[in-house]
Design an enzyme around this catalytic site. Structure first.
Site, short mmCIF file in Angstrom:
data_model
loop_
_atom_site.label_atom_id
_atom_site.label_comp_id
_atom_site.label_asym_id
_atom_site.label_seq_id
_atom_site.Cartn_x
_atom_site.Cartn_y
_atom_site.Cartn_z
N TYR A 22 -26.77 -71.16 27.24
CA TYR A 22 -27.84 -71.86 26.53
C TYR A 22 -28.85 -70.84 26.03
O TYR A 22 -29.85 -70.53 26.66
CB TYR A 22 -28.50 -72.93 27.41
CG TYR A 22 -27.57 -74.07 27.77
CD1 TYR A 22 -26.39 -74.26 27.06
CD2 TYR A 22 -27.87 -74.96 28.79
CE1 TYR A 22 -25.52 -75.30 27.38
CE2 TYR A 22 -27.01 -75.99 29.12
CZ TYR A 22 -25.83 -76.15 28.41
OH TYR A 22 -24.98 -77.17 28.74
N HIS A 66 -17.59 -73.95 32.97
CA HIS A 66 -18.10 -74.68 31.80
C HIS A 66 -17.02 -75.42 31.00
O HIS A 66 -17.21 -76.59 30.65
CB HIS A 66 -18.84 -73.69 30.88
CG HIS A 66 -19.91 -74.30 30.05
ND1 HIS A 66 -21.06 -73.64 29.70
CD2 HIS A 66 -20.02 -75.52 29.46
CE1 HIS A 66 -21.82 -74.42 28.95
NE2 HIS A 66 -21.21 -75.57 28.79
N PRO A 122 -25.95 -87.62 27.47
CA PRO A 122 -25.90 -89.02 27.88
C PRO A 122 -26.59 -89.97 26.90
O PRO A 122 -26.42 -91.18 26.98
CB PRO A 122 -26.63 -89.02 29.24
CG PRO A 122 -27.56 -87.86 29.16
CD PRO A 122 -26.82 -86.82 28.36
N1 LIG Z 1 -21.08 -79.19 29.91
C1 LIG Z 1 -21.16 -79.17 28.60
O1 LIG Z 1 -20.23 -78.76 27.89
C2 LIG Z 1 -22.43 -79.65 27.96
C3 LIG Z 1 -22.49 -79.87 26.57
C4 LIG Z 1 -23.69 -80.35 26.03
C5 LIG Z 1 -24.78 -80.57 26.86
N2 LIG Z 1 -24.70 -80.31 28.20
C6 LIG Z 1 -25.83 -80.56 29.12
O2 LIG Z 1 -26.20 -81.92 29.03
C7 LIG Z 1 -27.60 -82.01 28.72
C8 LIG Z 1 -27.89 -83.25 27.92
O3 LIG Z 1 -27.21 -83.24 26.69
P1 LIG Z 1 -27.96 -82.98 25.30
O4 LIG Z 1 -29.24 -82.32 25.54
O5 LIG Z 1 -26.95 -82.32 24.43
O6 LIG Z 1 -28.11 -84.43 24.69
P2 LIG Z 1 -28.87 -85.78 25.11
O7 LIG Z 1 -29.35 -85.68 26.51
O8 LIG Z 1 -27.96 -86.89 24.78
O9 LIG Z 1 -30.08 -85.80 24.10
C9 LIG Z 1 -31.11 -84.88 24.20
C10 LIG Z 1 -32.25 -85.32 23.33
O10 LIG Z 1 -32.66 -86.61 23.72
C11 LIG Z 1 -34.03 -86.75 23.50
N3 LIG Z 1 -34.52 -87.65 24.56
C12 LIG Z 1 -34.42 -87.46 25.89
N4 LIG Z 1 -34.93 -88.50 26.57
C13 LIG Z 1 -35.39 -89.36 25.63
C14 LIG Z 1 -36.03 -90.62 25.70
N5 LIG Z 1 -36.28 -91.20 26.87
N6 LIG Z 1 -36.37 -91.23 24.54
C15 LIG Z 1 -36.10 -90.65 23.35
N7 LIG Z 1 -35.49 -89.45 23.22
C16 LIG Z 1 -35.13 -88.81 24.35
C17 LIG Z 1 -34.65 -85.39 23.63
O11 LIG Z 1 -35.63 -85.26 22.62
P3 LIG Z 1 -36.78 -84.13 22.62
O12 LIG Z 1 -36.03 -82.84 22.39
O13 LIG Z 1 -37.64 -84.53 21.51
O14 LIG Z 1 -37.43 -84.13 23.96
C18 LIG Z 1 -33.46 -84.44 23.53
O15 LIG Z 1 -33.54 -83.53 22.46
C19 LIG Z 1 -27.88 -80.71 27.97
O16 LIG Z 1 -29.24 -80.43 27.90
C20 LIG Z 1 -27.08 -79.74 28.79
O17 LIG Z 1 -27.79 -79.41 29.98
C21 LIG Z 1 -23.53 -79.87 28.75
#
Ligand SMILES: NC(=O)c1ccc[n+]([C@@H]2O[C@H](COP(=O)([O-])OP(=O)(O)OC[C@H]3O[C@@H](n4cnc5c(N)ncnc54)[C@H](OP(=O)(O)O)[C@@H]3O)[C@@H](O)[C@H]2O)c1
Length: 294
Positions: A53, A128, A209
């Site tokens: 990241y 990962h 999520p």
């Molecule tokens: N293992 C893997 O291959 C993999 C791949 C992708 C991600 N991940 C992990 O999973 C985590 C989550 O996935 P993601 O960050 O890609 O996507 P996500 O959690 O689906 O979406 C993240 C976005 O949601 C917004 N958000 C969060 N809570 C909210 C709420 N209550 N109301 C409105 N908007 C909200 C945030 O906005 P703001 O930025 O404006 O706060 C953020 O930018 C990552 O951060 C990472 O740690 C792992």
């Protein structure tokens, strides 16, 4: 705040995903630290990160260092916080993601992550993503060695299918504690893995999520059923989506990403949002229909 278990550790039912604070479009350090502190102050005791990241080539581990520094400047008890990192995915700096699942590489990467995170051992280390160039058992074998050597306290995997989950658990001698796969109302393809984790008592961490950084804000627009029930309950569709995921099995621990304190403060409250069986079924049916239309 509801709690769940990852291996031997109790964690908040909602974790914080660190990715939006370190890749393209990230905020400045001050806002990121405020976001992490807001999560911790709200009772979050699981933070998900990865050495990959980061944005530019020369800043591997940007998110791990950010989290370590935010924990250092936080006034609460950091011993109760599980930082879960990952290795085996790389970002050369041109926006692409590459793989390296060689055991010797994973061991070096884990040592570097430990140095950045500090402490005696990494709380949870996750492989990962499977590397097609390396037999899966060999990559996971590195995690077994890291456990035995005390470099990591718990081992997990990510982006794995049911066969890989079983294989990893076997290679680890039954010590696999978590599986992190993509799962959201828009992406339910990991349901078999979620269900297998529930059967085996292994934590399942839905990544993206809310549908991912670019789509999270549109969750209610794309999913009418989530928007409608959220309105009835007076909560955001995002909070409702996380509560729905929590209701699918007691092993589920969503890790919504955030780059603003307000986002994680809202998401965390999903841990207190109870849904009836009928409401869960209604949302699951609706998510399935949207998936079939896409
Ligand atoms: N293992 C893997 O291959 C993999 C791949 C992708 C991600 N991940 C992990 O999973 C985590 C989550 O996935 P993601 O960050 O890609 O996507 P996500 O959690 O689906 O979406 C993240 C976005 O949601 C917004 N958000 C969060 N809570 C909210 C709420 N209550 N109301 C409105 N908007 C909200 C945030 O906005 P703001 O930025 O404006 O706060 C953020 O930018 C990552 O951060 C990472 O740690 C792992």
């Amino acid at each position: 705040m509801q709690h769940r278990t990852i291996g031997s550790q109790t964690v908040s039912a909602i974790g914080l995903g660190g990715m939006p604070m370190s890749i393209e479009g990230r905020p400045d350090q001050e806002r990121s630290v405020r976001t992490i502190h807001a999560a911790l102050d709200a009772g979050v005791t699981l933070i998900d990160t990865a050495d990959a990241y980061h944005r530019d080539a020369g800043e591997v581990g940007h998110n791990e260092s950010l989290i370590a520094s935010a924990l250092d400047s936080w006034s609460g008890d950091r011993d109760g916080v599980l930082v879960a990192t990952k290795g085996g995915h790389l970002r050369p700096g041109d926006g692409s993601w590459t793989l390296n699942g060689r055991p010797e590489y994973l061991k070096e990467a884990a040592a570097a992550s430990l140095k950045r995170l500090g402490g005696e051992a990494i709380g949870l280390y996750q492989f990962h993503r499977p590397d097609p160039e390396v037999p899966y058992a060999e990559s996971v074998g590195a995690l077994a060695e890291l456990l035995d050597e005390g470099v990591i306290r718990m081992a997990g995997i990510s982006n794995a299918n049911p066969d890989q989950i079983r294989e990893a658990n076997e290679v680890l001698g039954g010590r696999l504690v978590s599986v992190q796969n993509q799962f959201s109302p828009a992406f339910r393809s990991s349901l078999p893995e979620l269900q297998l984790c529930a059967e085996l008592g292994i934590a399942f961490l839905p990544w993206s999520p809310l549908g991912g950084i670019k789509s999270a804000g549109d969750l209610g627009t794309k999913h009418d059923a989530f928007a409608e029930l959220a309105q009835e309950k007076g909560v955001s569709p995002q909070r409702l989506a996380l509560a729905w995921e929590l209701a699918l099995a007691p092993v589920v621990v969503p890790i919504p990403g955030a780059s603003r304190p307000e986002s994680i403060e809202d998401s965390v409250q999903a841990g207190d949002l109870q849904l009836s069986d009928d409401e869960v079924a209604r949302l699951s049916d609706a998510a399935k229909k949207v998936e079939q239309q896409d």
